[in-house]
Design an enzyme around this catalytic site. Structure first.
Site, PDB file in Angstrom:
ATOM      1  N   GLU C 100      -0.797  -6.678   4.356  1.00 30.85           N
ATOM      2  CA  GLU C 100      -1.615  -6.831   5.775  1.00 30.85           C
ATOM      3  C   GLU C 100      -2.760  -7.481   5.976  1.00 30.85           C
ATOM      4  OE1 GLU C 100      -0.059  -3.288   8.459  1.00 30.85           O
ATOM      5  OE2 GLU C 100      -1.537  -2.361   6.715  1.00 30.85           O
ATOM      6  N   HIS C 119      -9.509  -1.531   7.394  1.00 30.31           N
ATOM      7  CA  HIS C 119      -8.077  -1.048   7.830  1.00 30.31           C
ATOM      8  C   HIS C 119      -7.933   0.104   6.988  1.00 30.31           C
ATOM      9  CE1 HIS C 119      -4.078  -0.487   9.090  1.00 30.31           C
ATOM     10  NE2 HIS C 119      -3.639  -0.729   7.966  1.00 30.31           N
TER      11      HIS C 119
END
Lengths: 261, 261, 261, 261
Positions: C100, C119
């Site tokens: 990601e 994140h």
């Protein structure tokens, strides 16, 4: 702290059986277990600065042992004091007893089957002492808390107090509410757990808290399904079989950093 | 405790791939992984004094390995016992098995795709075993628990019991409710998690608890949005890719103080 | 682990000021801070096996640094990789990047004011990603999360996926929902936090979780009083003053066992 | 960290009495207790990166001691600064004070009976600062928080601010809302606890949080039964008796790794 060598000799390895229930036990080992019980209850968050655990003397049923006034996390062998069933210290040697030793005295006096008593203020249990929601066993590991857990309110007979169980009369009234059950809640205060051995009393106190926490989380989801009376009775027997009791006692001792006594 | 040197040689550094799924594995390494699995599940609070994890023998699909009766936090290599798929110990050497080994035996017998089984009483999962609220994946890391998690109640077929899965008949009935799913809840008791490898079973058990805790907190806020069936399937595949599985296995091993085996 | 001597020389004692915001920083120190950030976020439970934190290169605004695929608790200096703003690794040296990384690439591309991106899947935040309840600042230490926290759902534009932000298109769409805010939630997945420095991004992520947990406990008690827009703006400025920021960075470093870089 | 030998000499063993309340105390020991108080409050999660605790100078009632701007977990003797009751530092030696020292200054100025002040943002307490639900003592160990806990909102008199108590006027207004109570909540911010000694202030802050957490769990179960006014008064006296106060101070010191001063 218990000395490892002696204790391990007793255990004979990792999976030893511990004596249980009414069986005769020798005093030094029983007191070592009582120290372990203090440390375990502190380590599991059942007690904090306050709370205490006692054991009936294995040779003299009219006596019990309880630490001097000290937080359970810190209790050592030298802190243990002997008491008569009216709460009188046998040989205080300048040590100050807990103000609430009468809880223990009164339960031993009322219940011949009880060998060990825990008094605590476990945070997860407290909500059930101040609301109408009953604390009932909903998971099998907690079956040992019993089908019925009455609630005692000191105010009912003794009016406005400092909430502490200070006299043998108060202790006896509490013991009368406990009756033949294993646990009793005290309104705005905590709980008392009675056991047929130190190990049983400690494990019951731990799983009383587990059951309370599960119930607190389950209640907002809808009405929790309780264990049936038969399930409670049979499961409690299984939980106190050597297979389960030895395993969990070894586990909780290891977590608390004490040797199984 | 696993010896670091050998295990690290296997790993070849920090980001090694671990074999997965149906791939052939050698027995010593698989048993080392099983010890690690015990410690990880204990360290993450999925199991406490109770609960257990097993692995199917990589050379003989009719055998599985499971610790003797001991809390997972304490399990060592010497505690591991070999069992036939009817729950008979192959070479007990005086060791006492878990009372509920039939859970493992029955799941391996019913499900050829299963290489590892976890049985636990994770506190966050228990509310879903005693209420009507279904436990469904709501966050992507928990997609591995699967779209459907049935609930098994021992009382339905076996009446009033001690709640333990003691016979192969009870285990088989539980396995029939599990069916092709990954997890099954047991009313008032806990859960069983099946995996295609030790790592998968352990991670599924951990994220089953994470998902349960998230759901417990979300439910009072309003109806939680579930993952779609497609999201569950695709996300589960991603979570079990080497990229995610190796990373999380290394992480949980490090937290538990064991070397990735 | 960072080496204490060098880091303490930089700090010049206990109460040193750390450079902040857009100020020029040298690369080795910035990367040391990025390692510290990984450890802090893991230690505070903001990230678990998953989640990541990056920093824009202080000399080259078209590059950012992010660990190879590894749990934040384990990240070391050698794990840090340099990336272009399209997510391409500059010098991978055989290291596998996070799947990601496009989250980071897209936010840096869209937001010139952002120097660091976190994140995460913090458990307390997740309920707000799956219910309609908005996550708004209710306590002053959390004012830094900003007045508005939008929710992004990958399904809206990309249909049934594995829930991961894998392409630069998905990252850009997420960054468009983030817009000028500091935080964005991702449905059934987690959150992204943007900061003008590593320290700011880390502290914002920590207090996003604190605020979420307070809100989860407050909501059953009645409608929580939010901070006013003026309070949020003024309090955020105070929380990011040297007085508050240095104090909290030192504190979280000490808890995580890293030296303030 | 406090040096064990000197502190233990003072204690005279495990069960020593600590001086309490208005009794004269010598300054070095009082400052050692203040360091211990910082560490205890951090260790019990009452304070995090933020929050502070002060003590009135035992020889000069117009002065108080408070750490320089540093998280309580890290405070050492050299961090302690002396302040006048208008918040002016007596001998700063380049050290930066907390921005909110006026809370302490104003409470000491307004309340001759107060010897120690704690300001904190304990997470369990915060929900009661943003909802209409009153925080009232429901368990006897928390009786020390007092029957009434008012809530102060800086916005009422000072409009849109950064939420911090920065001026002596703001501090005085807060102290006026505190009035003769022991605790006051601050909307969207935290709480202030006043005590007749460092030990009392610390224990009150700890059990304020315990009571808040019990109440948060009890409220979904139905209306909690409060302690009566008489129970609160009598129980508070018991909790601050040497029997209970010495025991809990020793306990919390041991948990925080500091010697009882």
């Amino acid at each position: 702290m218990l000395e490892g060598a002696a204790a391990l000799a007793v255990l004979g390895g990792g999976g030893a059986r511990v004596a249980r229930g009414q069986a005769a036990r020798d005093v030094p080992r029983e007191l070592a277990r009582l120290v372990a019980a203090n440390r375990i209850l502190a380590n599991e968050g059942v007690v904090d600065a306050f709370g205490h655990v006692s054991v009936r003397d294995p040779r003299n049923r009219d006596r019990f042992w309880l630490s001097r006034s000290r937080s359970p996390a810190l209790v050592e062998l030298d802190d243990l004091m002997e008491f008569a069933l009216d709460g009188t210290a046998i040989d205080a040697r300048g040590r100050t007893p807990y103000g609430e030793r009468m809880i223990h005295a009164a339960v031993y006096a009322a219940r011949a089957d009880v060998q060990s008593v825990v008094h605590h203020h476990a945070y997860g249990v407290l909500p059930f002492t101040i609301t109408a929601e009953p604390l009932r066993p909903v998971v099998h590991t907690a079956s040992v808390i019993g089908a019925e857990i009455p609630v005692w309110d000191i105010r009912t007979k003794f009016g406005g107090t400092d909430m502490l169980v200070r006299s043998i009369e108060q202790g006896s009234d509490l013991a009368a509410t406990l009756a033949d059950n294993t646990c009793v809640l005290i309104r705005g205060h905590g709980a008392v757990v009675a056991g047929a051995s130190v190990e049983r009393a400690v494990l019951t106190a731990i799983y009383l808290q587990v059951n309370a926490n599960v119930l607190l989380q389950a209640l907002p989801l809808g009405a929790p399904e309780p264990l049936s009376a038969e399930e409670i009775a049979r499961s409690a027997e299984a939980q106190f079989s050597p297979l389960a009791l030895d395993r969990s006692w070894e586990y909780f001792c290891q977590r608390a950093g004490v040797d199984p006594a």
